[in-house]
Every structure is written in structure tokens, then in C-alpha cells.
Design a protein around this motif. Structure first.
Motif, PDB file in Angstrom:
ATOM      1  N   THR A  84     -10.351  -1.658   5.284  1.00  0.00           N
ATOM      2  CA  THR A  84      -9.134  -2.217   4.697  1.00  0.00           C
ATOM      3  C   THR A  84      -8.629  -3.355   5.567  1.00  0.00           C
ATOM      4  N   ASP A  85      -8.371  -4.513   4.953  1.00  0.00           N
ATOM      5  CA  ASP A  85      -7.783  -5.639   5.670  1.00  0.00           C
ATOM      6  C   ASP A  85      -6.326  -5.312   6.008  1.00  0.00           C
ATOM      7  N   TYR A  86      -5.955  -5.556   7.254  1.00  0.00           N
ATOM      8  CA  TYR A  86      -4.580  -5.323   7.658  1.00  0.00           C
ATOM      9  C   TYR A  86      -3.635  -6.413   7.137  1.00  0.00           C
ATOM     10  N   ALA A  87      -4.108  -7.644   7.064  1.00  0.00           N
ATOM     11  CA  ALA A  87      -3.235  -8.795   6.774  1.00  0.00           C
ATOM     12  C   ALA A  87      -2.390  -8.627   5.506  1.00  0.00           C
ATOM     13  N   PRO A  88      -2.946  -8.202   4.363  1.00  0.00           N
ATOM     14  CA  PRO A  88      -2.103  -8.053   3.171  1.00  0.00           C
ATOM     15  C   PRO A  88      -1.019  -6.986   3.343  1.00  0.00           C
ATOM     16  N   LEU A  89      -1.356  -5.921   4.065  1.00  0.00           N
ATOM     17  CA  LEU A  89      -0.371  -4.862   4.304  1.00  0.00           C
ATOM     18  C   LEU A  89       0.743  -5.358   5.224  1.00  0.00           C
ATOM     19  N   VAL A  90       0.341  -6.077   6.268  1.00  0.00           N
ATOM     20  CA  VAL A  90       1.323  -6.652   7.201  1.00  0.00           C
ATOM     21  C   VAL A  90       2.201  -7.667   6.465  1.00  0.00           C
ATOM     22  N   GLY A  91       1.584  -8.536   5.670  1.00  0.00           N
ATOM     23  CA  GLY A  91       2.343  -9.543   4.923  1.00  0.00           C
ATOM     24  C   GLY A  91       3.350  -8.922   3.968  1.00  0.00           C
ATOM     25  N   ALA A  92       2.945  -7.858   3.287  1.00  0.00           N
ATOM     26  CA  ALA A  92       3.853  -7.176   2.354  1.00  0.00           C
ATOM     27  C   ALA A  92       5.045  -6.582   3.101  1.00  0.00           C
ATOM     28  N   LEU A  93       4.787  -6.015   4.269  1.00  0.00           N
ATOM     29  CA  LEU A  93       5.883  -5.440   5.056  1.00  0.00           C
ATOM     30  C   LEU A  93       6.768  -6.532   5.644  1.00  0.00           C
ATOM     31  N   LYS A  94       6.158  -7.613   6.068  1.00  0.00           N
ATOM     32  CA  LYS A  94       6.925  -8.752   6.594  1.00  0.00           C
ATOM     33  C   LYS A  94       7.887  -9.271   5.517  1.00  0.00           C
ATOM     34  N   SER A  95       7.429  -9.314   4.264  1.00  0.00           N
ATOM     35  CA  SER A  95       8.292  -9.784   3.177  1.00  0.00           C
ATOM     36  C   SER A  95       9.446  -8.825   2.910  1.00  0.00           C
TER      37      SER A  95
END
Length: 145
Positions: A84-95
Motif C-alpha cells: 500500500t502506498d503511504y502517500a495517498p493516505l497521508v495526503g487524505a489525512l493532511k487535507s
């Protein structure tokens, strides 16, 4: 006279504690998530944070990474078990208002550069000091997933 002063003092202390408790209950919860091992804590931590915000969306959350935890925020980072790529999960939480911080001491010790990290990452001089300051000075609760 001494008895009256004792009663007044006790009343003032009681009022102070009641006011402090009311102030804390009306403010939003503040939490620091501490990640020092992306392989063990990465995906679990991001899911914990998502669930946390789903139940309590007004919570202020700061994620502090250091040591091997900084790998969570590196460009192209993936969970080793599930890919699983972390970036989309991190980006969603950042938003949703979550702040992600990387320890600069770790960068130096591991010879890493800031441009190796996602744009969602901020940097802090010391991850350990940041966690301590958030807890002690800023009243953040501590969670280590």
C-alpha cells in the motif's frame, strides 16, 4: 478568622479546578502520534488516525516521525506487507488538518535530504524534543500506534 480564610481559600481552589476542567472539556482534543518505525507502525498508525478523525473530527493531530519512522513520509514509500502506498493516505489525512513532521536529526544521521520526502511533510529540528514539547508545553495527549 483563620477558619474563614481557610474556607475562602478552599473555595477558590475548587473554583479554579472547576474552571480548568470546563476549559479543557470545551476545547478540542490535541493528540501527538509518535512514529519511530514505519514498517511496524506506518499503515496501522495512518488507519488509527483516520478512525480517530472519523469519530472525533475536531481533534488536532500532529504526527512526529524520527528514526525509521521517517520512512513513512519518503517519496514513493509503501507498506512492505501489503504494498500500500503511504502517500495517498497521508495526503487524505493532511487535507483533514493532520500535520506530519520529520526529525532533522534523523535526516543528518541517515544522510537524507528534505527533497526525498513528500510535499505533505514538514520538518522539526528534533523529533523527540517535539514530542516532549507537544505533551508538556502544549497539552497534547500521546499515542504510539
Amino acid at each position: 478568622m483563620k477558619k474563614i480564610l481557610t474556607l475562602i481559600f478552599a473555595s477558590l481552589i475548587s473554583i479554579g479546578f472547576t474552571s480548568m476542567a470546563q476549559a479543557q472539556s470545551t476545547g478540542s482534543t490535541k493528540v501527538v502520534y509518535h512514529i519511530d518505525d514505519a514498517e511496524a507502525q506506518g499503515l496501522k498508525g495512518l488507519r488509527n488516525i483516520r478512525n480517530h478523525l472519523d469519530v472525533s473530527p475536531q481533534t488536532s493531530i500532529v504526527v512526529v516521525t524520527h528514526a525509521n519512522g521517517v520512512d513513512l513520509l519518503m517519496e514513493g514509500a509503501k507498506d512492505k506487507k501489503s504494498s500500500t502506498d503511504y502517500a495517498p493516505l497521508v495526503g487524505a489525512l493532511k487535507s483533514r488538518g493532520v500535520k506530519f513532521e520529520v526529525c532533522e536529526i534523523t535526516l543528518k544521521n541517515r544522510n537524507l535530504k528534505k527533497d526525498q520526502f513528500t510535499l505533505d511533510a514538514d520538518f522539526t529540528p528534533s523529533g523527540v524534543v517535539r514530542v516532549a514539547d507537544l505533551q508538556y508545553k502544549d497539552g497534547f495527549a500521546y499515542i504510539k500506534p
